[in-house]
Motif scaffolding. Structure first.
Motif, PDB file in Angstrom:
ATOM      1  N   GLU A   1      -0.131 -21.403 -23.659  1.00 17.64           N
ATOM      2  CA  GLU A   1      -0.467 -22.827 -23.292  1.00 17.64           C
ATOM      3  C   GLU A   1      -1.104 -22.671 -21.995  1.00 17.64           C
ATOM      4  OE1 GLU A   1      -1.237 -25.298 -25.099  1.00 17.64           O
ATOM      5  OE2 GLU A   1      -0.340 -24.916 -27.003  1.00 17.64           O
ATOM      6  N   GLU A   2      -0.431 -22.748 -20.754  1.00 14.77           N
ATOM      7  CA  GLU A   2      -0.572 -23.032 -19.222  1.00 14.77           C
ATOM      8  C   GLU A   2      -0.657 -21.640 -18.552  1.00 14.77           C
ATOM      9  OE1 GLU A   2       1.800 -25.017 -20.656  1.00 14.77           O
ATOM     10  OE2 GLU A   2       3.190 -25.146 -19.012  1.00 14.77           O
ATOM     11  N   LEU A   3       0.108 -20.908 -19.298  1.00 12.48           N
ATOM     12  CA  LEU A   3       0.247 -19.516 -18.528  1.00 12.48           C
ATOM     13  C   LEU A   3      -0.569 -18.844 -18.313  1.00 12.48           C
ATOM     14  CD1 LEU A   3       3.993 -18.562 -20.264  1.00 12.48           C
ATOM     15  CD2 LEU A   3       3.993 -19.977 -18.246  1.00 12.48           C
ATOM     16  N   ASN A   4      -1.480 -19.170 -18.969  1.00 13.34           N
ATOM     17  CA  ASN A   4      -2.661 -18.302 -19.179  1.00 13.34           C
ATOM     18  C   ASN A   4      -3.119 -18.809 -18.042  1.00 13.34           C
ATOM     19  OD1 ASN A   4      -3.568 -16.546 -21.721  1.00 13.34           O
ATOM     20  ND2 ASN A   4      -2.340 -18.815 -22.106  1.00 13.34           N
ATOM     21  N   ASP A   5      -2.879 -19.628 -17.030  1.00 10.03           N
ATOM     22  CA  ASP A   5      -3.842 -20.123 -15.978  1.00 10.03           C
ATOM     23  C   ASP A   5      -3.825 -18.991 -14.980  1.00 10.03           C
ATOM     24  OD1 ASP A   5      -4.050 -22.836 -17.108  1.00 10.03           O
ATOM     25  OD2 ASP A   5      -2.546 -23.482 -15.975  1.00 10.03           O
ATOM     26  N   PHE A   6      -3.006 -17.989 -15.381  1.00  5.51           N
ATOM     27  CA  PHE A   6      -2.483 -17.374 -14.236  1.00  5.51           C
ATOM     28  C   PHE A   6      -3.004 -15.413 -14.452  1.00  5.51           C
ATOM     29  CE2 PHE A   6       1.353 -19.815 -13.985  1.00  5.51           C
ATOM     30  CZ  PHE A   6       1.333 -19.822 -13.156  1.00  5.51           C
ATOM     31  N   LEU A   7      -3.655 -15.578 -15.507  1.00  2.00           N
ATOM     32  CA  LEU A   7      -4.609 -14.324 -15.889  1.00  2.00           C
ATOM     33  C   LEU A   7      -5.339 -14.658 -16.321  1.00  2.00           C
ATOM     34  CD1 LEU A   7      -2.626 -13.887 -19.645  1.00  2.00           C
ATOM     35  CD2 LEU A   7      -1.757 -13.495 -17.776  1.00  2.00           C
ATOM     36  N   PRO A   8      -6.315 -12.747 -15.749  1.00  2.00           N
ATOM     37  CA  PRO A   8      -7.491 -13.152 -15.454  1.00  2.00           C
ATOM     38  C   PRO A   8      -7.972 -13.446 -17.271  1.00  2.00           C
ATOM     39  CG  PRO A   8      -6.516 -10.851 -15.661  1.00  2.00           C
ATOM     40  CD  PRO A   8      -5.442 -11.456 -15.653  1.00  2.00           C
ATOM     41  N   ALA A   9      -9.764 -13.529 -17.073  1.00  2.18           N
ATOM     42  CA  ALA A   9     -10.349 -13.621 -18.182  1.00  2.18           C
ATOM     43  C   ALA A   9     -10.629 -13.026 -19.500  1.00  2.18           C
ATOM     44  CB  ALA A   9     -11.769 -14.148 -17.719  1.00  2.18           C
ATOM     45  N   ASP A  10      -9.863 -12.144 -19.044  1.00  2.00           N
ATOM     46  CA  ASP A  10     -10.072 -10.728 -20.272  1.00  2.00           C
ATOM     47  C   ASP A  10      -9.093 -11.316 -20.951  1.00  2.00           C
ATOM     48  OD1 ASP A  10      -8.942  -9.623 -18.489  1.00  2.00           O
ATOM     49  OD2 ASP A  10     -10.259  -7.404 -19.271  1.00  2.00           O
ATOM     50  N   LYS A  11      -7.949 -11.692 -20.506  1.00  3.66           N
ATOM     51  CA  LYS A  11      -6.676 -11.727 -20.828  1.00  3.66           C
ATOM     52  C   LYS A  11      -6.130 -13.240 -21.830  1.00  3.66           C
ATOM     53  CE  LYS A  11      -4.251  -7.321 -18.758  1.00  3.66           C
ATOM     54  NZ  LYS A  11      -5.008  -7.377 -17.572  1.00  3.66           N
ATOM     55  N   LYS A  12      -6.845 -14.261 -20.887  1.00  2.00           N
ATOM     56  CA  LYS A  12      -6.315 -15.563 -21.357  1.00  2.00           C
ATOM     57  C   LYS A  12      -6.705 -15.631 -23.199  1.00  2.00           C
ATOM     58  CE  LYS A  12      -8.328 -17.636 -17.495  1.00  2.00           C
ATOM     59  NZ  LYS A  12      -7.025 -17.857 -16.850  1.00  2.00           N
ATOM     60  N   LYS A  13      -5.785 -16.419 -23.928  1.00  2.00           N
ATOM     61  CA  LYS A  13      -5.352 -16.619 -25.161  1.00  2.00           C
ATOM     62  C   LYS A  13      -5.733 -15.677 -26.163  1.00  2.00           C
ATOM     63  CE  LYS A  13      -5.524 -21.489 -23.425  1.00  2.00           C
ATOM     64  NZ  LYS A  13      -6.784 -22.166 -23.679  1.00  2.00           N
ATOM     65  N   ILE A  14      -5.412 -14.264 -25.313  1.00  2.33           N
ATOM     66  CA  ILE A  14      -5.543 -13.221 -26.684  1.00  2.33           C
ATOM     67  C   ILE A  14      -4.136 -12.344 -27.010  1.00  2.33           C
ATOM     68  CG2 ILE A  14      -8.231 -13.428 -26.872  1.00  2.33           C
ATOM     69  CD1 ILE A  14      -8.392 -10.908 -24.851  1.00  2.33           C
ATOM     70  N   ARG A  15      -3.971 -11.354 -27.478  1.00  2.00           N
ATOM     71  CA  ARG A  15      -3.537 -10.360 -27.612  1.00  2.00           C
ATOM     72  C   ARG A  15      -4.115  -9.365 -26.417  1.00  2.00           C
ATOM     73  NH1 ARG A  15       0.412  -9.846 -31.745  1.00  2.00           N
ATOM     74  NH2 ARG A  15       0.324  -7.880 -32.127  1.00  2.00           N
ATOM     75  N   PHE A  16      -3.163  -8.138 -25.969  1.00  6.65           N
ATOM     76  CA  PHE A  16      -3.964  -7.119 -25.345  1.00  6.65           C
ATOM     77  C   PHE A  16      -2.821  -6.377 -25.127  1.00  6.65           C
ATOM     78  CE2 PHE A  16      -2.057 -10.452 -21.800  1.00  6.65           C
ATOM     79  CZ  PHE A  16      -1.675  -9.521 -21.097  1.00  6.65           C
ATOM     80  N   ASP A  17      -3.162  -5.180 -25.149  1.00  5.67           N
ATOM     81  CA  ASP A  17      -2.208  -4.701 -24.974  1.00  5.67           C
ATOM     82  C   ASP A  17      -2.357  -4.224 -22.981  1.00  5.67           C
ATOM     83  OD1 ASP A  17      -2.320  -3.867 -27.123  1.00  5.67           O
ATOM     84  OD2 ASP A  17      -3.701  -2.325 -27.480  1.00  5.67           O
ATOM     85  N   HIS A  18      -0.864  -3.788 -23.407  1.00  3.02           N
ATOM     86  CA  HIS A  18      -0.030  -3.306 -21.095  1.00  3.02           C
ATOM     87  C   HIS A  18       0.723  -1.918 -21.708  1.00  3.02           C
ATOM     88  CE1 HIS A  18       1.774  -3.848 -18.255  1.00  3.02           C
ATOM     89  NE2 HIS A  18       2.771  -3.822 -18.191  1.00  3.02           N
ATOM     90  N   TYR A  19       0.842  -1.089 -20.643  1.00  6.85           N
ATOM     91  CA  TYR A  19       0.968   0.496 -21.026  1.00  6.85           C
ATOM     92  C   TYR A  19       1.567   0.432 -19.267  1.00  6.85           C
ATOM     93  CZ  TYR A  19      -3.073   1.498 -24.265  1.00  6.85           C
ATOM     94  OH  TYR A  19      -3.763   1.155 -25.415  1.00  6.85           O
ATOM     95  N   PHE A  20       2.741   1.689 -19.717  1.00  3.53           N
ATOM     96  CA  PHE A  20       4.032   0.972 -18.944  1.00  3.53           C
ATOM     97  C   PHE A  20       4.668   2.724 -19.550  1.00  3.53           C
ATOM     98  CE2 PHE A  20       7.431   0.411 -20.832  1.00  3.53           C
ATOM     99  CZ  PHE A  20       7.388   0.076 -22.122  1.00  3.53           C
ATOM    100  N   ILE A  21       5.431   2.799 -17.877  1.00  7.16           N
ATOM    101  CA  ILE A  21       5.927   4.144 -17.778  1.00  7.16           C
ATOM    102  C   ILE A  21       7.211   3.976 -17.972  1.00  7.16           C
ATOM    103  CG2 ILE A  21       5.938   6.796 -16.772  1.00  7.16           C
ATOM    104  CD1 ILE A  21       3.450   6.268 -15.986  1.00  7.16           C
ATOM    105  N   ASP A  22       7.937   3.482 -16.502  1.00  7.08           N
ATOM    106  CA  ASP A  22       9.055   3.548 -16.834  1.00  7.08           C
ATOM    107  C   ASP A  22       9.321   1.944 -17.078  1.00  7.08           C
ATOM    108  OD1 ASP A  22       9.682   5.486 -15.234  1.00  7.08           O
ATOM    109  OD2 ASP A  22       9.014   4.445 -13.582  1.00  7.08           O
ATOM    110  N   ARG A  23      11.239   2.292 -17.966  1.00  4.48           N
ATOM    111  CA  ARG A  23      11.827   1.017 -18.935  1.00  4.48           C
ATOM    112  C   ARG A  23      11.936  -0.245 -17.154  1.00  4.48           C
ATOM    113  NH1 ARG A  23      15.930   1.536 -22.162  1.00  4.48           N
ATOM    114  NH2 ARG A  23      17.766   0.015 -20.033  1.00  4.48           N
ATOM    115  N   ALA A  24      11.219  -1.455 -17.781  1.00  8.44           N
ATOM    116  CA  ALA A  24      11.625  -2.596 -16.632  1.00  8.44           C
ATOM    117  C   ALA A  24      11.812  -3.486 -17.813  1.00  8.44           C
ATOM    118  CB  ALA A  24       9.995  -2.870 -16.438  1.00  8.44           C
ATOM    119  N   SER A  25      12.379  -4.504 -16.931  1.00 13.77           N
ATOM    120  CA  SER A  25      12.486  -5.967 -17.534  1.00 13.77           C
ATOM    121  C   SER A  25      11.445  -5.896 -18.319  1.00 13.77           C
ATOM    122  CB  SER A  25      13.699  -6.878 -16.765  1.00 13.77           C
ATOM    123  OG  SER A  25      12.392  -7.552 -16.055  1.00 13.77           O
ATOM    124  N   VAL A  26      11.472  -7.762 -18.681  1.00 12.07           N
ATOM    125  CA  VAL A  26      10.471  -8.510 -19.193  1.00 12.07           C
ATOM    126  C   VAL A  26      10.089  -8.853 -18.469  1.00 12.07           C
ATOM    127  CG1 VAL A  26      11.987  -9.789 -20.780  1.00 12.07           C
ATOM    128  CG2 VAL A  26       9.364  -9.639 -21.253  1.00 12.07           C
TER     129      VAL A  26
END
Ligand SMILES: [Zn+2]
Length: 236
Positions: free
Chosen positions: A11-36
């Motif tokens: 829903e409206e959370l997509n307003d914050f994302l760049p076009a290539d991440k809106k309303k789709i599943r996308f991969d996010h890479y990280f190294i250190d553990r972090a809170s969600v």
């Protein structure tokens, strides 16, 4: 080692994302553990906007560490709506503040207010923060806040009415647009010397702000305001 997590925002959370991440599943890479919470905010979405987070189908809290396996029960993250809607607007939202006051809502606004003052007023006085600064909403202390999407004031008003479910709380012509004080009814006799002659001739109903000594009547402004309210009622 680089790790991967897959996100999908709704829903409206997509307003914050760049076009290539809106309303789709996308991969996010990280190294250190972090809170969600931190991970989501690093993608641009302030926590105050989020109602629920699901990890592999289970709902988790903001403190959930991505990769750990402890899953808690269903929980809604966005704090319960404040019983009495009260707001504090950031320094860029003067026009929105005036419109909301026009509709009777309690909105603090100063054009030179600092982020610290906004956060303090929000916490001490239980006010939801209205802001165009999403970084501000990432502050851990904030529980109630909303990021304004639109640039146009009438649209912003509609956003606030919708998000905070205020349609039935509109009380136009009850609050001072300039200072946020509650208006009182005043007899024409008491103020007639201060009125422009046309107003004195045609208007019989007046409200008065004790705090800033301003007199209100149902003139052209009022009719424009009724038009806006009508539009809002049809659209929210
Ligand atoms: Zn006033």
């Amino acid at each position: 080692m680089k790790k991967k997590v897959t996100f999908r925002f709704y829903e409206e959370l997509n307003d914050f994302l760049p076009a290539d991440k809106k309303k789709i599943r996308f991969d996010h890479y990280f190294i250190d553990r972090a809170s969600v919470k931190d991970m989501i905010e690093s993608l641009g979405v302030p926590h105050t906007e989020i109602d629920m987070i699901l990890v592999n189908g289970n709902s988790v809290s903001f403190g959930y560490i991505v990769e750990s396996l402890d899953i808690t029960n269903i929980q809604h993250l966005r704090s319960k709506p404040l019983r009495e809607p009260k707001f504090i607007a950031d320094a860029h939202l003067g026009s929105l503040a005036r419109y909301l006051r026009m509709l009777g809502f309690d909105v603090l606004y100063k054009n030179n207010i600092t982020d610290t003052e906004i956060i303090e007023a929000s916490l001490n006085d239980k006010r939801a923060i209205l802001t165009k600064d999403r970084e501000l909403l990432k502050n851990n202390k904030i529980t109630h806040g909303y990021w304004i999407r639109n640039e146009e004031t009438e649209e912003q008003v509609k956003e606030v009415i919708t998000r905070f479910d205020l349609k039935n709380d509109i009380r136009e012509f009850t609050r001072c647009i300039e200072c946020n004080n509650i208006l009182e009814v005043i007899e024409k006799e008491k103020i007639k010397d201060r009125l422009p002659s046309k107003v004195k001739q045609w208007q019989n109903e007046f409200r008065y702000c004790k705090h800033c000594d301003k007199i209100y009547w149902k003139g052209t402004h009022y009719n424009r305001m009724l038009d806006i309210i009508r539009k809002i009622r049809q659209n929210v």
